[in-house]
Design an enzyme around this catalytic site. Structure first.
Site, PDB file in Angstrom:
ATOM      1  N   LYS A 257       0.873  -1.171   0.000  1.00  0.00           N
ATOM      2  CA  LYS A 257       0.000   0.000   0.000  1.00  0.00           C
ATOM      3  C   LYS A 257       0.910   1.219   0.000  1.00  0.00           C
ATOM      4  CE  LYS A 257      -3.989   2.086   2.273  1.00  0.00           C
ATOM      5  NZ  LYS A 257      -3.679   3.471   2.004  1.00  0.00           N
ATOM      6  N   LYS A 430      -7.375  -3.106   3.619  1.00  0.00           N
ATOM      7  CA  LYS A 430      -6.053  -2.518   3.912  1.00  0.00           C
ATOM      8  C   LYS A 430      -5.614  -2.900   5.325  1.00  0.00           C
ATOM      9  CE  LYS A 430      -8.521   1.738   4.747  1.00  0.00           C
ATOM     10  NZ  LYS A 430      -8.846   3.064   4.401  1.00  0.00           N
TER      11      LYS A 430
HETATM   12  P1  AMP Z   1      -7.322   4.605   2.135  1.00  0.00           P
HETATM   13  O1  AMP Z   1      -7.074   5.882   1.408  1.00  0.00           O
HETATM   14  O2  AMP Z   1      -6.580   4.509   3.433  1.00  0.00           O
HETATM   15  O3  AMP Z   1      -8.771   4.257   2.233  1.00  0.00           O
HETATM   16  O4  AMP Z   1      -6.687   3.430   1.252  1.00  0.00           O
HETATM   17  C1  AMP Z   1      -7.090   3.205  -0.063  1.00  0.00           C
HETATM   18  C2  AMP Z   1      -6.144   3.897  -1.016  1.00  0.00           C
HETATM   19  O5  AMP Z   1      -4.866   3.306  -0.967  1.00  0.00           O
HETATM   20  C3  AMP Z   1      -6.504   3.743  -2.462  1.00  0.00           C
HETATM   21  O6  AMP Z   1      -7.521   4.638  -2.855  1.00  0.00           O
HETATM   22  C4  AMP Z   1      -5.192   4.045  -3.156  1.00  0.00           C
HETATM   23  O7  AMP Z   1      -5.072   5.436  -3.352  1.00  0.00           O
HETATM   24  C5  AMP Z   1      -4.155   3.663  -2.133  1.00  0.00           C
HETATM   25  N1  AMP Z   1      -3.313   2.533  -2.558  1.00  0.00           N
HETATM   26  C6  AMP Z   1      -1.981   2.458  -2.367  1.00  0.00           C
HETATM   27  N2  AMP Z   1      -1.494   1.309  -2.832  1.00  0.00           N
HETATM   28  C7  AMP Z   1      -2.528   0.630  -3.369  1.00  0.00           C
HETATM   29  C8  AMP Z   1      -2.658  -0.641  -4.007  1.00  0.00           C
HETATM   30  N3  AMP Z   1      -1.617  -1.451  -4.191  1.00  0.00           N
HETATM   31  N4  AMP Z   1      -3.901  -1.006  -4.426  1.00  0.00           N
HETATM   32  C9  AMP Z   1      -4.964  -0.209  -4.230  1.00  0.00           C
HETATM   33  N5  AMP Z   1      -4.906   0.995  -3.629  1.00  0.00           N
HETATM   34  C10 AMP Z   1      -3.705   1.407  -3.199  1.00  0.00           C
END
Ligand code: AMP
Length: 568
Positions: A257, A430
């Site tokens: 991530k 996540k």
């Molecule tokens: P959050 O913003 O904490 O809800 O986490 C989701 C976000 O993580 C997504 O919208 C992406 O912008 C980010 N992200 C980073 N790495 C990845 C990945 N490998 N796959 C999907 N999203 C990712």
């Protein structure tokens, strides 16, 4: 159609908090509106003139609007400013002043919705010399023909603060109710989800309303993404820990991530567009990325997704998110910052390729397509680091390696799941380290606007530093307007006796009240006296049991900062 009809609707919506009643009334209005103005009405009901993703803005600042009101009502600037201070709302200001106006205009032309829309649209398109005067005359023309209530909403729309409580969900349900019927709750849910699906792919209700009216549910179901226009992306859910996440899927794929910004890269022949998750078009800000993707994408017609991060030129490691944020916001000297803050994109999905939408394909298949159209350019444009495994030890190792490389954590994805635009549906989970909460002191605040004007709405947080208190963030979330939990009213009442000084909307407050704060991350920041800033701080509770001298200090913040994501 007369603008006064829309104003009646606005008045009803403003005075009716019940969501269902709002939905019914708007639905009725949509049904009755003439087809030619339906799209305009759909925007105006939301207080908009352009879809929310559009770069076009009406762009009337409060100061300019005060000038317009002065020249349209004949009141002095002081009178206008005083009324504005009293009401906290420029719409109410113009309404009140016009009601008090001694001389009334004789011949009033009836304003039409088309006329209001047309003048407001023109406002956004005017650029260059004499701009201000032309803008003023466009609003003035409307106000001079408006009744006080009409003026109220014209002004509010022009300053982009309609304040009638029509959120996206209300629009969606109103469109569903206006053009479709159902037998039971399940039927209603289905219709609403069809409207929503279409809107996720074409996030503009003025477009959706037309499709709903002209082509019905089938039309909505068949809406497709459009290359060059943003859509709502699939969202991730949070999992408690690795084991919980891994157990959810039969075939999990684990990816780094990255801590940057989601980027949707659209390509058609030699044209490219970059959109954020919030639908902003950021193509212009990234000419360097354009050169990279020209080499990195083999397909002629596709939409792929990835995470863009900023790279530290000295260490080659990921930079904190705020560096990237600087690039996204930057409107000038773009070439210069592009050199100072280079970016990297880690791609992880594809939703459209060579004329075919891929939403109903499994992640496994989408990844295959992606691998086939991406030409990896190491450290610039590459497939997101990933493993496929059911082995928890391997997964944990992978997670640790993500943290060591300065990434935020991992995302566990279901290889058998399709792509659901706009939603958190548990296909992606996540996992990231949980930050310990901090106990901090409130040392300042700002009065709110609109219906929050009577409360302190954002709060300055400080940590202890010896006998002093140093600022480390601004917080406005985790506080309720009413109901259970800490309310704005409660916090305002508790803090008011300790206000030391007031300047405009800002107040400074003696350090008395301690609050427990959760946050996403600690960043270094020159903007706060502690040198640190909390990212997304959120109130957990008031620590009545703690005195300001028991609050957390700069050393603790520094320690948590250095432990974050394997910085140590
Ligand atoms: P959050 O913003 O904490 O809800 O986490 C989701 C976000 O993580 C997504 O919208 C992406 O912008 C980010 N992200 C980073 N790495 C990845 C990945 N490998 N796959 C999907 N999203 C990712």
């Amino acid at each position: 159609m007369k603008y006064s009809k829309l104003v009646d609707l606005y008045e009803y919506l403003e005075n009716t908090p019940a969501r269902l009643a709002k939905v019914e009334k708007i639905g009725e209005f949509f049904r009755e509106a003439e087809p030619e103005i339906l799209e305009k009405v759909a925007l105006l009901v939301q207080g908009k003139i352009f879809p929310s993703y559009s770069d076009n803005e009406i762009g009337i600042a409060e100061k300019m609007m005060i000038r317009v009101i002065v020249s349209s009502t004949g009141f002095s600037e002081n009178e206008v400013v005083d009324t504005f201070k009293e009401t906290g709302d420029l719409g109410l200001t113009v309404e009140k002043l016009m009601e008090n106006k001694k001389q009334t205009t004789l011949a009033i032309m009836q304003l039409s919705i088309e006329k209001v829309f047309e003048n407001l649209r023109k406002l956004a398109s005017i650029e260059g010399k004499g701009t201000q005067d032309t803008k003023i005359s466009l609003i003035k023309e409307l106000i001079s023909h408006a009744k006080p209530k009409e003026a109220k909403y014209i002004v509010r729309t022009a300053v982009s603060q309609l304040r009638i409580g029509v959120a996206e969900g209300v629009m969606r349900d109103s469109i569903a109710g206006a053009f479709f019927s159902w037998d039971d709750m399940a039927g209603k849910k289905e219709v609403i989800s069809i409207v929503e699906w279409a809107w996720f792919l074409r996030p503009d209700y003025s477009e959706i309303i037309k499709i709903a009216k002209d082509s019905g549910l089938d039309g909505l179901k068949n809406v497709s993404v459009e290359v060059g226009k943003p859509y709502h992306v699939l969202l991730a859910d949070r999992a408690g820990d690795m084991v919980e996440a891994m157990e959810k899927f039969e075939r999990p794929e684990i990816e780094y991530k990255y801590d940057g910004a989601r980027i949707c890269i659209h390509k058609r022949d030699d044209k490219y567009w970059f959109f954020t998750r919030r639908l902003e078009d950021i193509t212009k800000q990234f000419p360097d990325l354009l050169e990279i993707v020209k080499r990195g994408i083999k397909s002629n017609d596709c939409i792929i997704e990835g995470e863009m991060i900023a790279i530290d030129t000295k260490t080659g490691r990921p930079s904190p998110f705020q560096m990237l944020s600087q690039r996204i916001k930057r409107k000038y000297d773009i070439g210069k910052v592009a050199k100072e803050i280079p970016v990297q994109v880690n791609v992880f999905d594809v939703v459209y390729n060579e004329g075919k939408q891929l939403f109903s394909e499994t992640l496994e298949n989408r990844r295959k397509v992606l691998a086939g159209i991406v030409n990896e350019i190491p450290d610039k444009f590459q497939l997101a680091e990933s493993i496929e495994t059911n082995d928890i030890d391997k997964a944990n190792k992978f997670y640790q390696s993500a943290l060591k490389s300065n990434h935020e954590g991992v995302i566990i994805k279901n290889l058998d799941a399709t792509y659901q635009p706009g939603r958190r549906v548990g296909y992606w989970l996540k996992v990231k380290p949980i930050m310990e909460t901090l106990d901090l002191v409130i040392t300042g605040a700002e009065w709110g606007a609109g219906k929050r004007a009577k409360w302190l709405a954002t709060f300055v947080l400080s940590c202890k530093d010896g006998d002093n208190f140093l600022e480390c963030g601004m917080m406005g979330t985790g506080i309720k307007e009413k109901g259970e939990g800490v309310t704005f009213d409660q916090l305002t009442k508790q803090l008011k006796p300790f206000i030391k000084t007031e300047k405009g909307k800002s107040v400074s407050i003696s350090p008395k009240i301690v609050v427990e704060i959760a946050y996403e991350e600690i960043q270094r920041s020159p903007n706060y006296s502690s040198g640190f800033a909390l990212r997304f701080p959120r109130l957990i509770r008031i620590r009545e049991d703690k005195s300001p001298y028991d609050a957390d200090n700069t050393e603790r913040i520094e320690k948590i900062y250095s432990k974050q994501r394997g910085r140590k």
